[in-house]
Design a protein around this motif. Structure first.
Motif, short mmCIF file in Angstrom:
data_model
loop_
_atom_site.label_atom_id
_atom_site.label_comp_id
_atom_site.label_asym_id
_atom_site.label_seq_id
_atom_site.Cartn_x
_atom_site.Cartn_y
_atom_site.Cartn_z
N LEU A 815 45.67 -21.44 -8.84
CA LEU A 815 44.93 -20.41 -9.58
C LEU A 815 43.77 -19.91 -8.73
N ILE A 816 43.70 -18.59 -8.54
CA ILE A 816 42.62 -17.96 -7.79
C ILE A 816 41.60 -17.44 -8.78
N MET A 817 40.36 -17.91 -8.66
CA MET A 817 39.31 -17.58 -9.63
C MET A 817 38.13 -16.88 -8.96
N PRO A 818 37.48 -15.94 -9.64
CA PRO A 818 37.96 -15.33 -10.88
C PRO A 818 39.04 -14.31 -10.64
N GLY A 819 39.27 -14.01 -9.36
CA GLY A 819 40.40 -13.17 -9.00
C GLY A 819 40.13 -11.70 -9.14
N GLY A 820 41.04 -10.91 -8.62
CA GLY A 820 40.94 -9.47 -8.68
C GLY A 820 42.30 -8.87 -8.39
N GLN A 821 42.40 -7.58 -8.55
CA GLN A 821 43.69 -6.91 -8.31
C GLN A 821 44.11 -7.08 -6.87
N LYS A 822 43.15 -7.16 -5.97
CA LYS A 822 43.46 -7.37 -4.55
C LYS A 822 44.29 -8.63 -4.36
N ASP A 823 43.92 -9.72 -5.06
CA ASP A 823 44.66 -10.97 -4.93
C ASP A 823 46.09 -10.82 -5.45
N VAL A 824 46.22 -10.17 -6.58
CA VAL A 824 47.55 -9.97 -7.16
C VAL A 824 48.43 -9.18 -6.19
N ASP A 825 47.89 -8.10 -5.68
CA ASP A 825 48.67 -7.25 -4.77
C ASP A 825 49.07 -7.99 -3.50
N GLU A 826 48.15 -8.78 -2.95
CA GLU A 826 48.45 -9.50 -1.72
C GLU A 826 49.54 -10.54 -1.95
N ILE A 827 49.52 -11.21 -3.08
CA ILE A 827 50.55 -12.21 -3.39
C ILE A 827 51.91 -11.54 -3.53
N ILE A 828 51.94 -10.44 -4.24
CA ILE A 828 53.22 -9.72 -4.43
C ILE A 828 53.77 -9.28 -3.08
N ARG A 829 52.93 -8.67 -2.24
CA ARG A 829 53.39 -8.22 -0.92
C ARG A 829 53.90 -9.38 -0.09
#
Length: 885
Positions: A815-829
């Motif tokens: 779990l990446i906290m508190p996280g951001g859209q950047k983290d989501v996008d990087e994981i998906i890519r």
């Protein structure tokens, strides 16, 4: 409409009152009597008291940053003494100091605004982390002050504050005493018949100057005892609650005696790389092995009475060493508690050993004059093993193991000799942490600490030869491959409700989640660039002031609820007061950050049907003071108290306990951590975790994992540590906590460890934590670990980058906290990347693995009404110490 669990009544609740009384008693027990010529306890409750010092009225309840607690009130030492019936006759001196502080703070705030404008960092952030307010020198005490005080008793309170984001320094007004403080204490020691000095600090300060002043009758380390500090101090001074604390650290004669002192943090003008060249020689292990005399040794603490500790018997086999010890209160006036400490000295062999190491300990009940108690203290024979990097194994070398019993590290007797006839490999591992240390200090040729009767004690001690032929070597299996879960049904969309109903398995749900859904699940609740830079500690609008929560983006279609996390470890850090409109929408304001409070909207904008909510939490004694109790039952009770408040306000995970080793006394966050000793640290963390997790569906988050021992440049500092020092010192406490209490979560630290960010270290978070130790919970990052932190720390040239979101997933940092859209996008890519494209590639099964770990904890959490106490689901795991009273 949102539902809040906060209270709507501003009046103090019954639970709040009960918790303050519990903390009042436990805090006084934690305090350590360093010196006393008989002036304490004060025999009369009432009369005049001359009270001086910066901590007298401006008493420090705890440290700053995320470790702070927004309690209803703080009872200072002045008020506590007045509540006890004393008349404070030096109010004019205290008033004068208040004016000096007010003037200094006004100038500070102006400078803070200028600094904020030039750096782009908010004044609130600057004050919390890099540029906290530092109180000025106290005024000198005059003859007129003394004459007007009309008493023969003076109490001087030395206060120090430290906190997250900035290390302390070996300068006047911090580790060292101000010149005026020294002059004042010298002056009052001559002018008053009774002179008592109280240390209102979160950790070690220099005592050399104090010990050189003749005329001081008593010195007590009262620590930072939470919001009832003043009441607890008065109780301890009067003996209403007998202080029975023992130091959890070695207090050096001189700061530069600590082996890490010259290169610690910015002492060598380099906070990018921290080289742990002292190896295993931390705290008393160093002072004893290299024969350096401390000011106060590890485990030291006086009492208002005297005790006799007599070892009745020692037995040992291939499993357990058992000691039967009788403790008698030999005084004739006061009751008290004593701590029996057991140390062992391992034989010299191929592996270098410290002079002694803590093996076990136990605290007595309150013993009346003449009363005795027999303690049976047991610990595992194999816990005396050392780690061999050469053989990648825990080994007990053949030879004589001396068993020492006493009440501090330098007040013991050799009571037993355990003889092992052959080398014994306890467990085989892999060396997981390659270091590039230039050297480690060696004790070869050094003469360790000794005392006159030691050799005679060795000859007369009971000798026990232990047959170890039946001990089998454990071989660790590292699970390099992760299973992949394939979707077995496209007929309908699975939900968490289906799992709860028993219709599908958790694995079935994970198999159906898309990459995008799992990426969102593995990133905390924040989204969007503006939100990413909001202030820490105001992430959740369900429990305002909570540090953060897991995502709610999957709540509607997948029915996955979100868990709320609150800061610690001195209690819950929440907004004490917040307001919503009639529909439950949270209005702005109410956030508290140290001395900064963001006011709610003006009365004109708040309608008559607005709803006011209150979340007053109890401020515990800071961890460094709690540890000084040496009482695991007391610490477990502290965890129980926090657990009740978590359920009250709707918090699932407490971001505590902090349990990094006190490698150096200048670490700004030492007040949040327990001790210099790993066994002791692990037992404290285990106790408080058990206290929290006896409640249904809530848990602790042990942190900061690992080797997070400095605050300056904490996001980008690289800790260079040998494999042995890591396993024996910096990781051992975490291992004990995991194996004995199975915390719900672990928080990785900001720093790099031997060149790899801990959040990106597969070896640390999977191979060690899960494969070796059997951890069952989830792993999260510390806040903003994967982000550019210029908004927190300013723009600087950095030797090392921030940690990587995709590499968090690859490492098993769920779990990446508190996280951001950047983290989501990087994981998906990273999942969709072809081999060779870009820098990072993660597999579907690695992402599924992290998602499954998070969902497993949500499933067992207080998000569901039928949650059970988490610890019971894994059972008690045997380890190190068993005590029978």
């Amino acid at each position: 409409m949102k539902k809040y669990k906060a209270l709507k009544n501003h009046e103090m609740s019954l639970m709040e009152k009960e918790h303050m009384e519990i903390v009042r008693k436990m805090a006084a027990e934690c305090m350590v009597l360093l010196e006393n010529d008989g002036v304490l306890p004060l025999t009369v409750s009432g009369g005049n008291i001359a009270l001086y010092g910066n901590g007298a009225r401006r008493t420090v309840k705890g440290g700053t940053g995320s470790g702070d607690v927004n309690s209803r009130t703080v009872i200072n030492i002045e008020h506590g003494l007045e509540k006890a019936g004393f008349n404070i006759t030096t109010k004019s001196w205290l008033d004068n100091f208040d004016k000096i502080v007010a003037s200094a703070k006004e100038a500070y705030l102006k400078e803070l605004d200028k600094l904020s404008e030039s750096t782009g960092i908010s004044a609130t952030m600057l004050s919390m982390f890099d540029y906290p307010f530092r109180e000025p020198q106290v005024p000198l005490i005059t003859k007129e002050d003394v004459d007007k005080s009309d008493t023969d008793t003076a109490i001087y309170v030395i206060g120090r504050i430290s906190g997250e984001g900035k290390d302390r320094c070996c300068q006047e007004g911090d580790y060292l005493l101000y010149a005026n403080e020294i002059e004042n204490i010298k002056f009052i020691s001559e002018k008053y018949k009774k002179c008592i000095v109280l240390l209102n600090t979160g950790g070690v300060i220099d005592t050399k100057a104090l010990k050189s002043i003749r005329g001081i009758n008593a010195i007590m380390y009262v620590g930072q005892a939470g919001n009832i500090t003043g009441l607890a101090v008065a109780d301890a001074l009067l003996g209403i609650t007998a202080p029975s604390g023992k130091l959890a650290d070695t207090w050096a004669l001189d700061y530069w005696d600590y082996p890490s002192s010259k290169s610690f943090s910015l002492n060598d003008d380099n906070d990018d790389d921290e080289y742990y060249t002292e190896g295993i020689y931390v705290g008393y292990r160093y002072f004893d092995t290299f024969n350096v005399t401390p000011s106060y040794c590890f485990g030291y603490g006086k009492s208002y009475t005297e005790f006799e500790i007599k070892t009745i018997d020692i037995t040992a086999d291939s499993d357990v060493i058992s000691l039967t010890v009788k403790v008698t209160n030999t005084g004739n006036r006061y009751s008290g508690k004593e701590v029996v400490q057991v140390y062992y000295s391992a034989p010299k062999g191929d592996i270098e050993k410290p002079y002694q190491e803590l093996a076990a300990f136990a605290k007595t009940k309150l013993l009346a004059p003449g009363e005795s108690q027999v303690l049976v203290i047991e610990y595992k024979l194999t816990s005396m093993a050392s780690y061999s990097e050469k053989k990648a194994a825990w080994i007990m070398e053949a030879g004589e193991y001396l068993i020492r019993v006493g009440n501090s590290s330098r007040n013991t007797r050799v009571e037993g000799v355990i003889v092992i006839n052959r080398d014994l490999i306890i467990s085989k591992h892999e060396n997981l942490f390659r270091s590039d240390l230039p050297f480690e200090i060696s004790s070869k040729g050094k003469q360790p600490y000794s005392y006159p009767t030691q050799e005679h004690e060795k000859k007369s001690a009971k000798r026990i030869i232990v047959d170890v032929t039946n001990i089998n070597t454990e071989k660790i299996v590292y699970k390099r491959e992760k299973p992949i879960y394939c979707n077995k049904s496209n007929d309908r969309k699975f939900t968490m409700d289906d799992v709860m109903a028993g219709n599908i398995s958790l694995e079935d749900l994970v198999a159906q989640l898309t990459v995008e859904e799992m990426a969102n699940l593995c990133v905390g609740s924040k989204r969007g660039e503006k939100e990413e830079q909001s202030i820490i500690g105001n992430a959740s609008n369900i429990v305002p002031g909570a540090a953060g929560d897991t995502t709610s983006l999957l709540s509607s279609d997948r029915k996955i609820p979100n868990m709320i996390m609150a800061d610690g470890p001195a209690g819950l850090r929440l907004n004490p007061h917040f307001i919503t409109d009639a529909d439950g929408n949270l209005l702005s304001g109410g956030e508290v950050f140290g001395e900064f409070r963001l006011e709610s909207e003006s009365n004109e904008e708040i309608s008559d049907d607005a709803v006011h909510y209150y979340q007053y939490c109890t401020a515990l004694p800071v961890a460094s003071l709690l540890a000084s109790s040496w009482d695991m039952d007391l610490i477990e009770k502290a965890g129980d108290l926090v657990g009740k408040e978590m359920l009250q306000f709707g918090v699932t995970l407490w971001l505590a306990p902090g349990m990094n080793i006190h490698r150096n006394p200048l670490c700004g966050r030492n007040f949040e951590y327990y001790s210099e000793d790993p066994l002791f640290t692990g037992m404290c963390a285990s106790a408080i975790t058990k206290g929290v997790q006896k409640h249904p569906g809530i848990g602790t988050t042990i942190k900061h994992f690992a080797a997070n021992n400095q605050e300056n440049n904490r996001f980008y500092s690289n800790s260079h540590v040998s494999e042995r020092a890591l396993r024996e010192i910096y990781l051992k406490g975490f291992e004990i906590a995991v194996k004995t209490s199975q915390p719900m979560a672990v928080m990785s630290s900001y720093n790099l460890l031997n060149g790899v960010h801990t959040a990106n270290s597969y070896e640390l978070l999977t191979s060690l934590l899960r494969d070796e130790w059997g951890f069952k919970g989830l792993v999260m990052t510390d806040w903003f670990a994967t982000h550019n932190t210029d908004f927190l720390t300013g723009k600087k040239e950095r030797k090392y980058p921030a940690s990587s979101s995709p590499l968090c997933i690859k490492a098993g940092n769920d779990l990446i906290m508190p996280g951001g859209q950047k983290d989501v996008d990087e994981i998906i890519r990273a999942v969709y990347k072809e081999e060779g494209e870009g820098t990072y590639k993660i597999t579907l099964e690695e992402l599924q693995y992290c998602a499954l770990n998070i969902l497993r904890i949500i499933l067992q959490s207080s998000c569901y009404e039928n949650a059970k106490p988490y610890i019971e689901q894994f059972g008690e795991l045997p380890w190190v110490i068993r005590v029978n009273n």
